[in-house]
Design a protein around this motif. Structure first.
Motif, mmCIF file in Angstrom:
data_model
loop_
_atom_site.group_PDB
_atom_site.id
_atom_site.type_symbol
_atom_site.label_atom_id
_atom_site.label_comp_id
_atom_site.label_asym_id
_atom_site.label_seq_id
_atom_site.Cartn_x
_atom_site.Cartn_y
_atom_site.Cartn_z
ATOM 1 N N PRO A 31 0.830 -1.203 0.000
ATOM 2 C CA PRO A 31 0.000 0.000 0.000
ATOM 3 C C PRO A 31 0.866 1.255 0.000
ATOM 4 O O PRO A 31 1.964 1.267 0.563
ATOM 5 N N ALA A 32 0.394 2.294 -0.650
ATOM 6 C CA ALA A 32 1.144 3.546 -0.698
ATOM 7 C C ALA A 32 1.259 4.134 0.701
ATOM 8 O O ALA A 32 0.292 4.159 1.463
ATOM 9 N N GLN A 33 2.454 4.611 1.053
ATOM 10 C CA GLN A 33 2.639 5.247 2.341
ATOM 11 C C GLN A 33 2.044 6.650 2.324
ATOM 12 O O GLN A 33 2.046 7.339 1.304
ATOM 13 N N ILE A 34 1.552 7.060 3.478
ATOM 14 C CA ILE A 34 0.943 8.384 3.614
ATOM 15 C C ILE A 34 2.000 9.348 4.130
ATOM 16 O O ILE A 34 2.558 9.159 5.217
ATOM 17 N N ARG A 35 2.291 10.367 3.362
ATOM 18 C CA ARG A 35 3.315 11.335 3.714
ATOM 19 C C ARG A 35 2.725 12.407 4.630
ATOM 20 O O ARG A 35 1.629 12.919 4.394
ATOM 21 N N ILE A 36 3.475 12.753 5.684
ATOM 22 C CA ILE A 36 3.030 13.800 6.598
ATOM 23 C C ILE A 36 2.879 15.123 5.853
ATOM 24 O O ILE A 36 1.961 15.906 6.129
ATOM 25 N N ALA A 37 3.740 15.376 4.880
ATOM 26 C CA ALA A 37 3.652 16.618 4.115
ATOM 27 C C ALA A 37 2.311 16.741 3.402
ATOM 28 O O ALA A 37 1.805 17.853 3.205
ATOM 29 N N ASP A 38 1.724 15.615 3.023
ATOM 30 C CA ASP A 38 0.429 15.635 2.345
ATOM 31 C C ASP A 38 -0.737 15.794 3.314
ATOM 32 O O ASP A 38 -1.885 15.941 2.889
ATOM 33 N N LEU A 39 -0.441 15.754 4.610
ATOM 34 C CA LEU A 39 -1.467 15.947 5.636
ATOM 35 C C LEU A 39 -1.422 17.364 6.196
ATOM 36 O O LEU A 39 -1.961 17.632 7.267
ATOM 37 N N ARG A 40 -0.774 18.268 5.480
ATOM 38 C CA ARG A 40 -0.531 19.618 6.000
ATOM 39 C C ARG A 40 -1.826 20.349 6.351
ATOM 40 O O ARG A 40 -1.805 21.272 7.168
ATOM 41 N N THR A 41 -2.940 19.979 5.715
ATOM 42 C CA THR A 41 -4.205 20.621 6.049
ATOM 43 C C THR A 41 -4.760 20.132 7.381
ATOM 44 O O THR A 41 -5.694 20.734 7.916
ATOM 45 N N SER A 94 -2.715 11.281 -2.872
ATOM 46 C CA SER A 94 -3.127 9.902 -3.118
ATOM 47 C C SER A 94 -4.518 9.625 -2.540
ATOM 48 O O SER A 94 -4.958 10.286 -1.589
ATOM 49 N N PRO A 95 -5.217 8.618 -3.098
ATOM 50 C CA PRO A 95 -6.518 8.237 -2.531
ATOM 51 C C PRO A 95 -6.407 7.836 -1.070
ATOM 52 O O PRO A 95 -7.312 8.108 -0.270
ATOM 53 N N GLU A 96 -5.292 7.172 -0.696
ATOM 54 C CA GLU A 96 -5.100 6.754 0.696
ATOM 55 C C GLU A 96 -5.036 7.968 1.620
ATOM 56 O O GLU A 96 -5.613 7.968 2.715
ATOM 57 N N THR A 97 -4.333 9.006 1.177
ATOM 58 C CA THR A 97 -4.205 10.211 1.994
ATOM 59 C C THR A 97 -5.548 10.914 2.143
ATOM 60 O O THR A 97 -5.902 11.370 3.234
ATOM 61 N N ARG A 98 -6.302 11.005 1.059
ATOM 62 C CA ARG A 98 -7.615 11.666 1.133
ATOM 63 C C ARG A 98 -8.556 10.906 2.063
ATOM 64 O O ARG A 98 -9.308 11.509 2.837
ATOM 65 N N GLN A 99 -8.509 9.594 2.012
ATOM 66 C CA GLN A 99 -9.353 8.796 2.899
ATOM 67 C C GLN A 99 -8.963 9.016 4.368
ATOM 68 O O GLN A 99 -9.828 9.148 5.248
ATOM 69 N N TYR A 100 -7.666 9.070 4.622
ATOM 70 C CA TYR A 100 -7.163 9.300 5.984
ATOM 71 C C TYR A 100 -7.581 10.683 6.481
ATOM 72 O O TYR A 100 -8.013 10.844 7.631
ATOM 73 N N LEU A 101 -7.489 11.699 5.623
ATOM 74 C CA LEU A 101 -7.882 13.051 6.005
ATOM 75 C C LEU A 101 -9.366 13.123 6.339
ATOM 76 O O LEU A 101 -9.770 13.816 7.283
ATOM 77 N N LYS A 102 -10.184 12.424 5.600
ATOM 78 C CA LYS A 102 -11.619 12.414 5.886
ATOM 79 C C LYS A 102 -11.891 11.774 7.247
ATOM 80 O O LYS A 102 -12.733 12.264 8.017
ATOM 81 N N ALA A 103 -11.194 10.692 7.553
ATOM 82 C CA ALA A 103 -11.377 10.033 8.846
ATOM 83 C C ALA A 103 -10.938 10.946 9.990
ATOM 84 O O ALA A 103 -11.604 11.017 11.030
ATOM 85 N N LEU A 104 -9.835 11.667 9.816
ATOM 86 C CA LEU A 104 -9.382 12.603 10.839
ATOM 87 C C LEU A 104 -10.398 13.727 11.049
ATOM 88 O O LEU A 104 -10.621 14.168 12.182
ATOM 89 N N THR A 105 -11.016 14.186 9.967
ATOM 90 C CA THR A 105 -12.018 15.247 10.068
ATOM 91 C C THR A 105 -13.237 14.766 10.847
ATOM 92 O O THR A 105 -13.769 15.482 11.703
#
Length: 341
Positions: A31-41, A94-105
């Motif tokens: 699975p693609a790793q989720i970069r902290i830089a992509d979680l800047r929001t 990445s789709p993985e990052t967007r999914q993770y951001l939605k869960a955090l929200t």
């Protein structure tokens, strides 16, 4: 004719081999790793903390009446979540990052909509036992009902109830499954989500991103478990989209404070509470688990009057009651379960 058959057989064998190789490669793809830089929001990195001294208290007097924690009905809250989800879908990541951001929200909304009891149900005299039927049916009550009970401060909700509500909500809104993990001896209960990039902790008790030692990638739950005793991961707080959580002061607890101090009824609640913390700070600190340093103090914000029910006041609180998460030691305490030795 024979030569043509041989060529066709060769092409067929080549096709079979190529297909098999592609299938094998697909099965082995990580699975693609989720970069902290992509979680800047979502993230809000902090610098570290000093230990909390409960005898130090700085708290304002009540400024207004609080009717609900969030100014949304359930339908409005869900609509606002979807608005944030739509914004996340526009991010070039990445789709993985967007999914993770939605869960955090979603976790952030649960964090802000529900309240804790100051000093917990026992020492804070919560009287939530009157709502025993709610506790027993919590995993089957309509989400709307659960949200309304919490948002109106009819009762306080801790890690177990927040985790169950959160898992049901992300399943309904995002079709994300997950499960709860219990750290024994009443330490913590938290959810783990089956995201497309792996299993990740997303905790509405105090939302945070768990990163590797370099702060480059978010780490999976499995990675955290394997780091027990030797890892150097860190917790990065998320930005509070919906605001702080709250601590509730019950009428019974306030009456106890007044009786202890012998004060008149017109003495301010902030003065009563700060006097209590100053005089009882040593005992309160002993209630904390002695094997772990306390990472930092909570930041108390505005105090509000609660107009009805068994709670009298609410206190806005930034971070969890024993301070924000920060380093591997905090992660091991709450999410891996290293016991006192």
């Amino acid at each position: 004719m024979i030569q043509r058959k041989i060529m066709l057989r060769t092409y067929y064998q080549y096709y079979i081999c190529l297909t098999a190789l592609l299938l094998i490669a697909g099965c082995r793809q990580e699975p693609a790793q989720i970069r902290i830089a992509d979680l800047r929001t979502a993230v809000h990195e902090l610098d570290g903390f000093g230990p909390w001294d409960p005898t130090v208290c700085d708290m304002p007097e009540p400024t207004d009446t609080l009717y609900t924690n969030l100014p949304y009905s359930y339908d409005s809250a869900i609509a606002d979540l979807h608005r944030h989800f739509d914004q996340i879908d526009t991010l070039h990541t990445s789709p993985e990052t967007r999914q993770y951001l939605k869960a955090l929200t979603a976790a952030d909304l649960v964090y802000a909509a529900f309240s804790y009891q100051f000093l917990g149900p026992k020492y804070g005299l919560a009287r939530d036992s009157q709502m025993l039927d709610i506790w027993q049916r919590w995993d089957t009550l309509p989400l709307r009902t659960c949200y309304d009970i919490g948002n109106h401060n009819a009762m306080s909700f801790y890690c177990t109830q927040r985790s169950v509500f959160f898992l049901r909500m992300v399943d309904t809104l995002l079709h994300i499954k997950g499960y709860t993990v219990t750290i024994p001896d009443g330490v913590h209960v938290f959810p783990v989500l089956h995201l497309s990039g792996g299993d990740y902790i997303v905790d509405p008790y105090d939302p945070a991103v768990f990163a590797d030692s370099s702060g480059t990638f978010a780490v999976t739950y499995d990675t955290l478990l394997h780091s027990k005793g030797h890892g150097h991961n860190k917790a990065i707080a998320t930005r509070r989209i919906y605001g702080d959580t709250r601590m509730l002061l019950s009428h019974a607890y306030v009456d106890t404070l007044r009786a202890r101090s012998g004060s008149a009824d017109d003495q301010g609640i902030s003065g009563l509470l700060c006097s209590y913390l100053h005089s009882q700070g040593g005992d309160l600190q002993r209630l904390m688990r002695p094997c772990f340093k306390v990472p930092g103090a909570p930041t108390f914000r505005d105090v509000h009057i609660i107009p009805q029910g068994h709670n009298a006041y609410s206190i806005g609180q930034h971070w969890r009651v024993d301070g924000p998460l920060f380093d591997q030691q905090d992660i091991e305490r709450y999410y891996i379960g290293i016991t006192c030795r």
